[in-house]
Design a protein around this motif. Structure first.
Motif, PDB file in Angstrom:
ATOM      1  N   ILE A  26      -7.772   6.689   1.109  1.00  0.00           N
ATOM      2  CA  ILE A  26      -8.894   5.740   1.143  1.00  0.00           C
ATOM      3  C   ILE A  26      -8.505   4.409   1.792  1.00  0.00           C
ATOM      4  CG2 ILE A  26     -10.050   6.769  -0.861  1.00  0.00           C
ATOM      5  CD1 ILE A  26      -8.982   4.324  -2.495  1.00  0.00           C
ATOM      6  N   ALA A  27      -7.540   4.439   2.681  1.00  0.00           N
ATOM      7  CA  ALA A  27      -7.147   3.244   3.438  1.00  0.00           C
ATOM      8  C   ALA A  27      -6.694   2.098   2.541  1.00  0.00           C
ATOM      9  CB  ALA A  27      -8.291   2.785   4.358  1.00  0.00           C
ATOM     10  N   GLN A  28      -6.005   2.428   1.466  1.00  0.00           N
ATOM     11  CA  GLN A  28      -5.520   1.390   0.556  1.00  0.00           C
ATOM     12  C   GLN A  28      -4.008   1.186   0.630  1.00  0.00           C
ATOM     13  OE1 GLN A  28      -7.121  -0.646  -1.967  1.00  0.00           O
ATOM     14  NE2 GLN A  28      -8.869  -0.207  -0.661  1.00  0.00           N
ATOM     15  N   CYS A  29      -3.277   2.127   1.252  1.00  0.00           N
ATOM     16  CA  CYS A  29      -1.816   2.013   1.158  1.00  0.00           C
ATOM     17  C   CYS A  29      -1.097   1.924   2.495  1.00  0.00           C
ATOM     18  CB  CYS A  29      -1.235   3.151   0.332  1.00  0.00           C
ATOM     19  SG  CYS A  29      -1.090   4.723   1.197  1.00  0.00           S
ATOM     20  N   GLY A  30      -1.714   2.369   3.572  1.00  0.00           N
ATOM     21  CA  GLY A  30      -1.112   2.195   4.891  1.00  0.00           C
ATOM     22  C   GLY A  30      -0.029   3.199   5.258  1.00  0.00           C
ATOM     23  N   ALA A  31       0.228   4.197   4.416  1.00  0.00           N
ATOM     24  CA  ALA A  31       1.275   5.170   4.736  1.00  0.00           C
ATOM     25  C   ALA A  31       0.928   5.983   5.985  1.00  0.00           C
ATOM     26  CB  ALA A  31       1.506   6.101   3.545  1.00  0.00           C
ATOM     27  N   CYS A  32      -0.364   6.049   6.311  1.00  0.00           N
ATOM     28  CA  CYS A  32      -0.824   6.868   7.437  1.00  0.00           C
ATOM     29  C   CYS A  32      -1.114   6.039   8.674  1.00  0.00           C
ATOM     30  CB  CYS A  32      -2.079   7.629   7.033  1.00  0.00           C
ATOM     31  SG  CYS A  32      -3.468   6.515   6.708  1.00  0.00           S
ATOM     32  N   THR A  33      -0.569   4.820   8.743  1.00  0.00           N
ATOM     33  CA  THR A  33      -0.901   3.923   9.857  1.00  0.00           C
ATOM     34  C   THR A  33      -0.431   4.506  11.199  1.00  0.00           C
ATOM     35  OG1 THR A  33      -0.666   2.045   8.370  1.00  0.00           O
ATOM     36  CG2 THR A  33      -0.664   1.573  10.738  1.00  0.00           C
TER      37      THR A  33
END
Lengths: 725, 152
Positions: B40-47
């Motif tokens: 849900i775009a809260q942690c940035g691990a998938c940037t």
């Protein structure tokens, strides 16, 4: 997790897996090479594997087989350092690999079976890994002596090079000859004064792969024909499936099957997105007959009532607390309320399993691989040796993967069983599964009463602790003596302070909510309750928080004293707890044999603390790799800080968990991270742990600073109550 | 069918349009350096980098990507990225490592935009990247080290 190394506990752990506990290190040359052999990609025999921990290849690389899971705390680097030191290897030739599951060869010497926890990796490996390295060195020296026809005593080794003054060789060319020799018994260990690697900063072995995206974790695995599986878990603790309708789920492209398993409803699909879409389309009615249906607010009320009314089990007692409190000039009472906490490792729980003709291979962040292996074998009706376990790099754990319940082993086993065929499956948990999946740090209440006499001396201390037991109800319940679970109150007993009239009681509660060790276990709440309450007493008595603690320390608590004195120097402590717009607070706490004192600097920003600096002095014995120790303290402080400021798992109506993702279970961010200064006390005592001890003192240090600055004692955590509470 | 460029190579993907880029990269293109942390775009691990900007792959559907240019940790080879990776390794930023691909992508993007970032710049650019190991002290230091090395 914490570990009290009693014989009964070891024996129990051993007996559950049918092991013989042995403390001697198997060091027979070629017969012991099987474990290392398992790591040869082509199955060929290793050139030189003098024991289960070391492999020397012809290209000079020395690979250390690491029996502890690497989840960020650094055992790959730390244990390789021990081996390199005794081999006199060059750091650049060192490599590390995870050991396979083998509860005999790779047992944690503190537990009696393979496992990582309680900050024991370095403590239990220190001598063992040095012996392994010394043995390998002795064999290489003998091989060189044979090859050169010289006395081994004439050969020296340094930086991975052997020489007798005339001949010279690296390790690789001698490996084949060394492999034929019989390892000597009791190869001598170095005098610590001769250490060249231990005690110095070493670059970590896994930093590069973790900086460029090439490190492989469980979720990154891909096997031919592998399907992804997600599970619809109950939204309340210990709920079960009443019924479900999979019509819509099965119509999602890519969904291949839906199966009920004991843990919920599993959706099998050809991709992660299809599996998640299928799960969203699933309609499940949940049965909460066996579930926890109280809200956490109701549970907390119940806990507080128990703390006020129940005597509880007597855990520790000295003097006469009742008379002491009656005779005290001042009596203070504080009730502390600690919420459930989730660990929230960045890599959500996951596992991969492949089943082929009655043989099973599985990959996962298995922190106690023996428990998961037993679970998988049991579910699939196989012998233990039909299940091959691969312990993967783990994207964090903080206790979450240390499951005596074998939660993930059970799920991946049920997934394979319910599929009813050969194949390969990857179980993926979402963040929602993670945060609502139980195994929380236990909700806890401390009711503390303390007395001060006319001279400002602390004359009485009574702590009543109310929480669930982590050990009860699981395979470790048999280790509870007289119904006591030390992980419920560790850190609140055997305190370093001289408190002549003291009583500690524990009231055990019951709930279907599953609980688990969370980075530093009982110390997560005991350090906060005891160090905040002590601060309240000292301030009420007109004492300086640092000097007051020093005056209270028992005379033989020299390591506590040293870290407290050091941190006071580091922070320039002068007795003023408020300077300008900043408040300062101190806390001292020993956990897992490591002593840590911290001072926090806090500002008031719109009624909420902004923590700007934290100083920490730590004594963990021999500092094998100071760089890793500083990193663990920095991270442990951030981990504890985020929880104290922001985190609570709350059960709402019907026991439904309210925090389902990082939008409501808020993580500490870089903008909220204080500057951290760490000093390590020089020591020649064998090393203790560092993964956890940085966490306990930070909460009370901040709370004490905040109280000094604002007058507000924060006794209900977190500082920022959750929106849903 | 969606055609877009990943790390300089044209890729055509035939998957449902609502499939997040994250799972396209990981499951379909086998680029697993980009990590799943929250969805849900809260942690940035998938940037990742999308047309030159940082983007959370977990909330970027495939049907928005026609003609797009995507760069992941595997293909991030700018001078800024190389400096960041070198700085990360030099002071051992990673602990568990799961969030670090996203951290490195965000840090490289920051240095491209602001070659000499202040603490406030770093906070603003990196606050969307959660590190559960709280390696933030070293992330901050490594960004400054990388900035220095780029100046040299």
């Amino acid at each position: 997790m914490t570990m009290t190394l009693t014989p009964s506990r070891r024996a129990f752990l051993a007996s559950t897996l049918g092991l013989v506990v042995a403390v001697s290190l198997p060091l027979r040359a070629r017969a012991q090479s099987g474990a290392a052999l398992a790591f040869q990609p082509d199955g060929s025999a290793p050139t030189f594997a003098p024991n289960a921990f070391i492999r020397v290849d012809p290209d000079d690389t020395v690979t250390v087989i690491i029996k502890h899971i690497e989840m960020g705390q650094g055992p790959m680097t730390g244990l390789a350092t021990l081996v390199a030191e005794e081999m006199d290897a060059d750091w650049s030739q060192m490599r590390a690999e995870s050991a396979p599951a083998d509860d005999e060869k790779y047992k944690n010497l503190a537990f009696g079976l393979q496992g990582t926890g309680g900050s024991t990796a370095m403590a239990n490996s220190y001598t063992q890994m040095r012996q392994a390295g010394a043995t390998a060195r002795a064999l290489l020296v003998q091989a060189a002596a044979d090859a050169w026809g010289v006395d081994p005593a004439r050969i020296t080794v340094a930086n991975g090079v052997l020489t007798d003054g005339t001949n010279i060789s690296t390790f690789g060319p001698l490996a084949a000859r060394a492999a034929l020799l019989t390892p000597p018994e009791g190869a001598p260990l170095k005098d610590p004064a001769q250490f060249t690697l231990i005690g110095t900063d070493r670059p970590k072995l896994d930093s590069l792969a973790k900086s460029n995206g090439t490190a492989v974790f469980t979720m990154d695995l891909d096997l031919p024909g592998m399907e992804t599986v997600v599970i619809a878990h109950p939204p309340m603790m210990a709920g079960t499936v009443a019924s479900f309708d999979d019509t819509a789920a099965l119509s999602v492209p890519g969904v291949t099957a839906v199966r009920q398993i004991p843990q919920g409803v599993a959706v099998y699909a050809t991709s992660t997105h299809a599996a998640l879409s299928g799960r969203r389309a699933l309609v499940v009615d949940w049965d909460s007959t066996a579930a926890e249906t109280r809200t956490s607010a109701q549970m907390m009320e119940d806990f507080v009532t128990l703390a006020r009314t129940e005597p509880g089990l007597m855990i520790e007692e000295s003097g006469d607390i009742d008379t002491a409190l009656t005779g005290a000039t001042q009596v203070l009472e504080t009730e502390f309320r600690f919420p459930y906490l989730a660990h929230a490792p960045m890599e959500p729980l996951d596992a991969v399993i492949a089943v082929t003709g009655g043989q099973v291979e599985t990959w996962g962040g298995y922190q106690f691989p023996g428990f998961d292996r037993q679970a998988i074998a049991g579910i699939l009706g196989l012998e233990m040796n039909a299940v091959k376990m691969n312990v993967m790099l783990a994207g964090g754990s903080f206790g979450r993967r240390a499951q005596s319940s074998a939660q993930i082993g059970n799920e991946i086993g049920e997934i394979a069983k319910a599929a009813g065929r050969d194949g390969a499956w990857k179980l993926v948990w979402t963040r929602e599964d993670d945060l609502t999946g139980g195994h929380y740090r236990p909700m806890t209440v401390h009711r503390l009463r303390g007395g001060i006499d006319a001279d400002g001396n602390v004359v009485g201390w009574h702590d009543v602790i109310v929480n669930q037991s982590i050990m009860a109800g699981g395979p470790m319940a048999a280790m509870m003596q007289d119904g006591k679970d030390p992980t419920s109150y560790e850190g609140a007993v055997n305190m370093p302070y001289a408190l002549p009239h003291l009583r500690v009681n524990w009231v055990q509660t019951q709930s279907p909510v599953s609980v688990l060790w969370w980075r530093s276990v009982g110390h997560t709440h005991t350090a906060y309750a005891t160090e905040v309450f002590l601060d309240q007493l000292l301030v009420a008595a007109g004492k300086d928080p640092v000097q007051g603690r020093l005056d209270l320390l028992k005379p033989d608590m020299t390591r506590d004293r040293a870290v407290l004195e050091r941190v006071a120097q580091m922070a320039g402590w002068d007795g003023q707890t408020v300077k300008g717009d900043k408040g300062y607070g101190v806390a001292l706490h020993e956990s897992f044999g490591t002593y840590a004192a911290q001072i926090a600097e806090v500002q008031d920003v719109d009624g909420f603390p902004r923590v700007t600096r934290v100083w920490c002095a730590v004594d963990c014995g021999v500092a094998v790799n100071p760089n890793v120790i500083r990193a663990q303290i920095e991270g442990g402080i951030g981990y504890g800080l985020g929880a104290v400021l922001f985190n609570a798992i709350t059960l709402g109506d019907g026991g439904v968990v309210q925090e389902t993702n990082f939008d409501t279970y808020r993580m500490l961010r870089i903008s909220e991270m204080p500057a951290v200064e760490v000093e390590i006390i020089a020591s020649t005592i064998d090393p203790t742990g560092i993964g956890e001890p940085g966490t306990p003192p930070v909460g009370p240090a901040i709370a004490n600073a905040w109280r000094a600055l604002t007058g507000n004692a924060i006794t209900t955590l977190p500082f920022q109550p959750p929106v849903n509470a | 069918m969606t055609t877009f460029t990943v790390n300089g190579t044209a890729r055509t993907v035939d998957l449902p349009g609502d499939t997040p880029l994250l799972w396209v990269l990981r499951d379909e293109l086998k680029l697993t350096g980009t990590k799943f942390g929250c969805g849900i775009a809260q942690c940035g691990a998938c940037t990742v980098m999308l047309d030159g900007q940082t983007r959370r792959a977990c909330v970027t559907p495939l049907d928005t990507l026609e003609g797009a240019d995507v760069r992941t940790i595997e293909g991030l080879d700018t001078p800024e990225a190389d400096a960041v990776k070198a700085a990360w390794t030099a002071i051992d930023v990673p602990q568990c490592g799961w969030c670090q691909s996203g951290q490195v992508v965000s840090a490289a993007a920051l240095l491209y935009e602001i070659p000499d970032p202040t603490d406030a710049d770093i906070d603003a650019a990196m606050a969307g990247n959660v590190c559960r190991c709280a390696a933030y002290v070293r992330i901050r230091q490594a960004i400054k080290d990388a900035a220095q090395s780029l100046k040299a």
